[in-house]
Enzyme design. Structure first.
Site, PDB file in Angstrom:
ATOM      1  N   ARG A 175      -5.726  38.466  63.019  1.00  0.00           N
ATOM      2  CA  ARG A 175      -6.852  37.711  63.438  1.00  0.00           C
ATOM      3  C   ARG A 175      -7.892  38.608  64.134  1.00  0.00           C
ATOM      4  O   ARG A 175      -9.026  38.594  63.948  1.00  0.00           O
ATOM      5  CB  ARG A 175      -6.458  36.759  64.561  1.00  0.00           C
ATOM      6  CG  ARG A 175      -5.849  37.301  65.892  1.00  0.00           C
ATOM      7  CD  ARG A 175      -5.517  36.510  66.634  1.00  0.00           C
ATOM      8  NE  ARG A 175      -4.503  35.353  66.506  1.00  0.00           N
ATOM      9  CZ  ARG A 175      -4.490  34.237  66.539  1.00  0.00           C
ATOM     10  NH1 ARG A 175      -5.089  33.675  67.353  1.00  0.00           N
ATOM     11  NH2 ARG A 175      -3.443  33.287  65.995  1.00  0.00           N
ATOM     12  N   LYS A 226       0.519  58.860  53.446  1.00  0.00           N
ATOM     13  CA  LYS A 226       0.627  59.956  52.757  1.00  0.00           C
ATOM     14  C   LYS A 226       0.794  61.365  53.415  1.00  0.00           C
ATOM     15  O   LYS A 226       0.726  62.308  53.212  1.00  0.00           O
ATOM     16  CB  LYS A 226      -0.580  60.344  51.716  1.00  0.00           C
ATOM     17  CG  LYS A 226      -0.551  59.192  50.561  1.00  0.00           C
ATOM     18  CD  LYS A 226      -1.911  59.300  49.587  1.00  0.00           C
ATOM     19  CE  LYS A 226      -2.072  58.038  48.851  1.00  0.00           C
ATOM     20  NZ  LYS A 226      -3.474  58.008  48.394  1.00  0.00           N
ATOM     21  N   ARG A 278      -7.885  50.039  65.057  1.00  0.00           N
ATOM     22  CA  ARG A 278      -6.562  49.399  65.689  1.00  0.00           C
ATOM     23  C   ARG A 278      -5.425  50.457  65.460  1.00  0.00           C
ATOM     24  O   ARG A 278      -5.389  50.784  64.179  1.00  0.00           O
ATOM     25  CB  ARG A 278      -6.180  48.126  65.035  1.00  0.00           C
ATOM     26  CG  ARG A 278      -4.913  47.478  65.119  1.00  0.00           C
ATOM     27  CD  ARG A 278      -4.313  47.090  66.521  1.00  0.00           C
ATOM     28  NE  ARG A 278      -5.152  45.976  67.045  1.00  0.00           N
ATOM     29  CZ  ARG A 278      -4.676  44.808  67.156  1.00  0.00           C
ATOM     30  NH1 ARG A 278      -3.854  44.532  66.524  1.00  0.00           N
ATOM     31  NH2 ARG A 278      -5.447  43.826  67.439  1.00  0.00           N
ATOM     32  N   HIS A 289      -7.681  46.867  74.818  1.00  0.00           N
ATOM     33  CA  HIS A 289      -8.188  46.158  73.745  1.00  0.00           C
ATOM     34  C   HIS A 289      -9.299  45.394  74.318  1.00  0.00           C
ATOM     35  O   HIS A 289      -9.422  44.433  74.579  1.00  0.00           O
ATOM     36  CB  HIS A 289      -7.194  45.072  73.255  1.00  0.00           C
ATOM     37  CG  HIS A 289      -7.574  44.363  72.249  1.00  0.00           C
ATOM     38  ND1 HIS A 289      -8.528  44.371  71.320  1.00  0.00           N
ATOM     39  CD2 HIS A 289      -6.736  43.352  71.315  1.00  0.00           C
ATOM     40  CE1 HIS A 289      -8.419  43.544  70.279  1.00  0.00           C
ATOM     41  NE2 HIS A 289      -7.313  42.973  70.271  1.00  0.00           N
TER      42      HIS A 289
END
Lengths: 313, 430
Positions: free
Chosen positions: A59, A87, A109, A137
């Site tokens: 979301r 990687k 994020r 956040h």
């Protein structure tokens, strides 16, 4: 020049109360755009926004993605499974690589706290924290403030109970300081096993009984309980958690009749919130989601140099 | 070759010495101390305004060889030691492979003889592969030259296992070093549990996780009669436990690192500087002050650096992913001078005690005294020299110092190991 005092939005510390008001006011006008048939503005045409999502998210990533598209920015998504990090590339090198591609803004994020600071150090772009580890956040807090203001007409003086896994929650990590900045009163409510070591540092009142403080609340904000925890469950069972900390019809009836229920999603129905509550008109969870797009448009727009307020006119 | 140290201030509390005098060193030993000494031939070193002390010893050094020679080697680590004023280091066993048998101890001793510039005393592991499950070959390692035993970096989690190791170690009259960390409490913690863990959204490592292990191992020292040395204490509570143990007459010694003495968790800000990530973590200002007090009153015996070099690319990771540790050999003495000697909190004789005599006593290393006949392991200090701590300052292969950017006062200018220069005019000798 951006009307905001900051270059990046990494934590709520980056924003003053005035900045927050500017963002919310700007988001109002974008909300109106989102209600149009043609939901698009040319405002950020030619600007490149990268969504660097190094931890699974649906979301939040979609919300940022939609926000960028509605402002006509070129949005590019980079997710963990597709990224160089699998990687073995370091976050610093990923940041420098993206910076070399001349992007204007990056939304990050990441599973680890402090990742936005690493990006800000290594890139010329503006950085928006889309959630870093257990830390913060901020755009979630901003969209929550937006939704609260939308429904109650104010932020100052609101008493907001935040219930659940406070110590692992980046949502609470941003929402508590955000409420404090705006003159609201946060109360964090959880069993002690889910409280941070020093809640006083966050600047919140603490309660271990939801029922004891329920009548004081203008808004109850239910956090998602993570049921897939590696190291020892912090409560005996989901059943017991729901009994003492879940929002159900009985508690809703005992609360202030105007009390609203919020949740950052995704909800565990039957755990922190019962289905009856989740689907009641007092739950404004979808308004939060709706606000998310407008608020993210606002922060992108303002960081990239837009004027406050009437941009969307 | 003979050496004449002219006009130095000679400080050694063990022999009651604190005078400006001359010293003659010949064939690796101190041969004479007195006024207006001369030598017929040899080298004269002017030591006016300098302080001459028994060579400093670091009980807690990670040399990284074998296994991680990109971070440090015996060659680079001993040069860093000399640069910081140390004449000997005790090398921790958590190399790759782990130093847990006599042959690995011998390897280190041979490497030190070939490539080192200061003495290297190997510390063997307590348990095989530091897994905490079986006693390592302690006798074999003692026979090859190990001076102490530690599962540094882990700590033996099982109390019964720790008791067995301590019982066994007594047969070889050696010392067991405890890395005090109850992993069930500290698990996953990267900073002190409290203000900073809350503010930065990082997992906390509570003081109790150390103190429970300190209390346990003090009880086990009492039960077994084994000599116990407590590594890198970081909390006020640990200090109290050691104070009680010493009052009860137990054979317990303790060390503190420069970073726990001179930094606290408030240094960790929103920059998430991984050079400030160490294990145990930086604690509160109150803990820090309790550690300083404990060092000054002798509850904590000595300063040990826990010199933990790491590659730049490893420290440049996210805070939660970066390895624990800061380098320490090349800043320890300057920090002590700057923060304790200059403000008048610590006398030079106490510096000698905390950095030279107490460490040797804790691990039973050969004593060094400023008297005729003693081996000439000596550190010469300019207490007024200014040190800018930059990457370029370090002789270590790694620059992950918690003190980068600091300006410090005082440094070692010369280091003699058995009468030979390991550091001369501030430069490590090749």
């Amino acid at each position: 020049m951006s009307p905001l005092a900051c270059q990046h939005i990494m934590t709520m510390d980056d924003l003053t109360a005035e900045d927050i008001t500017t963002i919310l006011d700007t988001a109002e006008s974008f909300k109106e755009v989102n209600e149009r048939r043609i939901k698009k503005l040319p405002t950020l045409r030619g600007r490149t926004i990268i969504n660097l999502f190094l931890e699974p998210s649906t979301r939040t990533r979609m919300s940022f993605e939609i926000a960028a598209k509605r402002l006509s920015a070129d949005g590019v998504n980079m997710t963990a499974s597709a990224s160089a990090t699998v990687k073995g590339e370091s976050l610093r090198d990923t940041a420098k690589t993206l910076s070399a591609m001349a992007c204007d803004l990056v939304v990050v994020r990441h599973k680890y706290a402090g990742a936005p600071q690493v990006l800000a150090e290594c890139m010329d772009a503006h950085v928006i924290n889309g959630g870093d580890g257990m830390n913060q956040h901020p755009t979630q807090a901003l969209l929550d403030l937006f939704t609260m203001r939308q429904h109650t007409g104010r932020l100052e003086g609101l008493t907001v109970g935040i219930v659940g896994d406070i110590c692992h929650s980046r949502v609470a990590g941003s929402l508590v300081p955000a409420l404090n900045k705006m003159g609201a009163t946060p109360i964090i409510i959880a069993p002690p096993t889910l409280l941070p070591a020093r809640p006083d540092v966050l600047g919140a009142r603490v309660a271990t009984s939801l029922d004891a403080v329920l009548p004081e609340l203008d808004i109850v904000y239910m956090l998602r309980i993570q049921m897939e925890r590696a190291a020892g469950m912090p409560f005996p069972s989901v059943r017991e958690y729901a009994r003492f900390y879940g929002m159900n019809e009985t508690r809703l009836a005992a609360a202030n009749p105007d009390m609203l229920v919020m949740h950052p999603g995704p909800m565990n129905r039957g755990v922190e919130v019962s289905s009856a509550v989740a689907d009641s008109p007092r739950a404004i969870v979808l308004d939060q989601v709706n606000a998310g797009v407008a608020v993210r448009m606002a922060v992108m727009y303002l960081l990239l140099g837009g004027e406050s307020g009437g941009a969307a006119a | 070759m003979a050496l004449l140290l002219k006009n130095g201030r000679l400080v050694d509390p063990e022999v009651g010495l604190d005078v400006v005098a001359d010293m003659i060193v010949r064939d690796g030993r101190i041969v004479e101390i007195g006024e207006d000494l001369t030598i017929p031939k040899g080298q004269t070193i002017e030591c006016a305004e300098k302080i001459v002390v028994p060579g400093l010893v670091d009980l807690h050094t990670h040399l990284r060889e074998p296994g991680r020679e990109d971070k440090e080697t015996v060659a680079s680590g001993t040069r860093a030691a000399a640069h910081g004023g140390f004449t000997a280091v005790c090398a921790m066993p958590n190399t790759s492979p782990i130093c847990d048998t006599g042959s690995k101890v011998r390897f280190l001793i041979e490497r030190a003889a070939e490539t080192g510039v200061v003495r290297v005393y190997p510390v063997g592991s307590l348990t095989a592969k530091q897994e905490g499950e079986a006693i390592a070959e302690i006798g074999d390692m003692v026979a090859e030259g190990a001076v102490a035993f530690s599962d540094d970096g882990r700590g033996v989690q099982d109390a019964g296992m720790m008791r067995r190791v301590m019982d066994y170690a007594k047969a070889f009259d050696t010392v067991v070093v405890s890395h005090c960390e109850d992993e069930s409490l500290a698990a996953g913690g990267v900073v002190n549990e409290g203000v900073v863990s809350t503010r930065l959204g990082l997992a906390g490592w509570p003081a109790a996780a150390e103190e429970i292990a300190v209390a346990r191992d003090i009880r086990l020292a009492e039960l077994t009669g084994c000599r116990l040395h407590l590594a890198h204490l970081s909390t006020a509570g640990s200090v109290e436990l050691v104070r009680e143990a010493k009052a009860a007459g137990l054979a317990v010694t303790a060390e503190v690192t420069p970073h726990h003495l001179f930094l606290d968790e408030d240094a960790i800000g929103r920059s998430y500087d991984t050079n400030l990530k160490m294990n145990p973590p930086l604690r509160t200002a109150e803990d820090r002050e309790a550690l300083v007090e404990a060092l000054l009153d002798g509850t904590i015996d000595c300063i040990a650096t826990d010199h933990a070099p790491h590659a730049r690319h490893e420290k440049e990771l996210e805070f939660e992913l970066a390895p624990f540790g800061t380098t320490g050999l090349e800043t320890a003495l300057s920090l002590v001078i700057t923060h304790l000697v200059q403000p008048g909190r610590m006398a030079w004789s106490d510096v000698v005690r905390a950095l030279a005599h107490a460490p040797r006593a804790a691990f039973g290393l050969p004593a060094v005294r400023l008297e005729a006949g003693s081996v000439a392991d000596l550190t010469i200090i300019d207490p007024e020299a200014k040190v800018e701590v930059t990457r370029e300052w370090f002789a270590s292969k790694s620059g992950n110092s918690a003190f980068l950017g600091a300006t410090l006062l005082g440094r070692a200018t010369d280091v003699l190991v058995e009468g030979r220069f390991a550091l001369k005019n501030g430069k490590a000798v090749d």
